[in-house]
Design an enzyme around this catalytic site. Sequence first.
Site, mmCIF file in Angstrom:
data_model
loop_
_atom_site.group_PDB
_atom_site.id
_atom_site.type_symbol
_atom_site.label_atom_id
_atom_site.label_comp_id
_atom_site.label_asym_id
_atom_site.label_seq_id
_atom_site.Cartn_x
_atom_site.Cartn_y
_atom_site.Cartn_z
ATOM 1 N N SER A 198 64.756 -19.031 -9.305
ATOM 2 C CA SER A 198 64.206 -20.389 -9.239
ATOM 3 C C SER A 198 64.905 -21.258 -10.275
ATOM 4 O O SER A 198 65.685 -20.776 -11.098
ATOM 5 C CB SER A 198 62.691 -20.386 -9.485
ATOM 6 O OG SER A 198 62.400 -19.965 -10.811
ATOM 7 N N SER A 325 68.207 -24.836 -25.028
ATOM 8 C CA SER A 325 67.254 -25.915 -24.790
ATOM 9 C C SER A 325 67.429 -26.977 -25.851
ATOM 10 O O SER A 325 67.710 -26.667 -27.018
ATOM 11 C CB SER A 325 65.828 -25.373 -24.835
ATOM 12 O OG SER A 325 64.879 -26.418 -24.950
ATOM 13 N N TYR A 351 60.135 -20.346 -28.892
ATOM 14 C CA TYR A 351 61.190 -20.480 -27.885
ATOM 15 C C TYR A 351 62.418 -21.158 -28.494
ATOM 16 O O TYR A 351 63.556 -20.685 -28.351
ATOM 17 C CB TYR A 351 60.638 -21.295 -26.714
ATOM 18 C CG TYR A 351 61.611 -21.583 -25.602
ATOM 19 C CD1 TYR A 351 61.831 -20.650 -24.591
ATOM 20 C CD2 TYR A 351 62.283 -22.797 -25.532
ATOM 21 C CE1 TYR A 351 62.707 -20.924 -23.542
ATOM 22 C CE2 TYR A 351 63.162 -23.083 -24.506
ATOM 23 C CZ TYR A 351 63.365 -22.150 -23.523
ATOM 24 O OH TYR A 351 64.238 -22.408 -22.494
ATOM 25 N N LYS A 355 66.261 -19.715 -29.193
ATOM 26 C CA LYS A 355 67.428 -20.368 -28.609
ATOM 27 C C LYS A 355 68.420 -20.798 -29.693
ATOM 28 O O LYS A 355 69.640 -20.716 -29.497
ATOM 29 C CB LYS A 355 66.993 -21.570 -27.775
ATOM 30 C CG LYS A 355 66.245 -21.218 -26.504
ATOM 31 C CD LYS A 355 67.097 -20.439 -25.524
ATOM 32 C CE LYS A 355 66.413 -20.278 -24.169
ATOM 33 N NZ LYS A 355 67.234 -19.485 -23.219
ATOM 34 N N THR A 384 61.625 -27.827 -13.570
ATOM 35 C CA THR A 384 61.750 -26.490 -13.000
ATOM 36 C C THR A 384 60.382 -25.829 -12.976
ATOM 37 O O THR A 384 59.459 -26.250 -13.688
ATOM 38 C CB THR A 384 62.708 -25.631 -13.832
ATOM 39 O OG1 THR A 384 62.138 -25.424 -15.135
ATOM 40 C CG2 THR A 384 64.063 -26.311 -13.990
#
Length: 481
Positions: A198, A325, A351, A355, A384
Amino acid sequence: MIRLEEVMTVPRTVQDCYRYLQDFSTAEQWDPGVYRAVKQTPGPVMVGTQFDLLLNSAGRRLPMQYRITRLSPPREIVMQGEAEGLRALDTISLDDAGHGRTRIRYRADFTFTGRVARIEPLLHPWLRRVGRQAVAGLARALTPETQLPGPGLRDRLAHRTLLPAAWSFTERGYLRMTNKGLSHRVDGKTFVITGPTSGLGLATACELARLGARLLLVGRDTARLADAVAHIRDFSGCATTQLEIFEAELSLLSEVERIAPVLQAAAPQLDGLINNAGALFAEHGLTREGQERALAINLLAPWRLMSLLLPQLEAAGGRVINVASGGLYAQALHPQDMQYLDEPYDGSKAYARAKRALVDLTAIAAARVPGVTFHSMHPGWAATPGVAKSLPAFNARLQRWLRDARMGADTIVWLASAPVAAQGSGQFWFDRLPRPTALLPGTDVTPAQRGQLLAFLASLVPSDALLQRLDRPVGTLAQER
């Protein structure tokens, strides 16, 4: 009727130009008058294949449908289009201009009906201007870049002050790009893509399959992988043999260790590894191996997969693309607390920290492993399924401005396919331009932090081949780059 006709010569072969243009959904890449173009007929392009377009028309989005009426490969493509008050007949003719060049003649006949027909004389100058912009965009899309692009002064200043830069993370930033063409064929090349079921991963897989790539798709759910394969084939018209699926739970290092030899056997020479799989978690949690979940999927898995597939990447002079990100701009590296135990857990921060570590590791690898090109990038703010699930409030507030997945995936595909991108190893990319990795004070990774990061990774896998390549003093990284 109004007839527009433009002629251009581009430094690409007739076959390359034909394969790019026969799938008219690429119009969204080169025609500024087309906001979106979607191939509605599944499978390979043929006579009868239909496309739905959304045109930019006087501040409105005007739907238009096209259908291919004649194909004479590789010399001619004829399409009929229809919208409210408008019919179009487009003819694209291609001739060999010698020395690997192609002469393209683009002719469009417009017939207006109903009330629109009354203002036909007024539309002629506007149509001619739009047509010239489209042809100029097509020429850019089919002209290979010879030098890496660089940001202009305005862009550099915006990315030194976070808020102006953040606005470019929306779809407006993508739409402002001068060249959106993805026309470089990658026939015969093999890429591993993680998280391809996806969002960005699926959009990346679709575009690379359309460009001729063989794809090894790694995900944790066989049924979803099979659905992704069907979607990719419908989008690209690629052969069944171009797509292979591999099930693995990439939050576990043991699963990375298990799947890597399988991928090595499938691709003794690997042209690209796209580490796209990632996740953001609302609460602190550990994997079965005792690793914090965001750390495991966003840093440990891509790091270990890079290392295990390094011989195959070196054999092909391949490329690694690590998807990060823009959220990392707000976070520093915390190598003394990689498991996020010393403060209340914040999923977005965990997160972003993972990253940031991945981006810095990418730069270190680029400086130490010259036979492979290493890139990291961020896709902007893309709508998304992962964003909708992990950041529902953010997704709801910015929905109308978010990029779609194909906009977010654009730079990934460009980094994987464009020959010129091999020149930029170690860079951090956004919208095909190299960007700074630290904007706020205290967020740049120091040599001491870098050393702690490498020591932490070595504590997990002391024999890691990539870490052994990084055994020179890490404080020299800036000079090496």
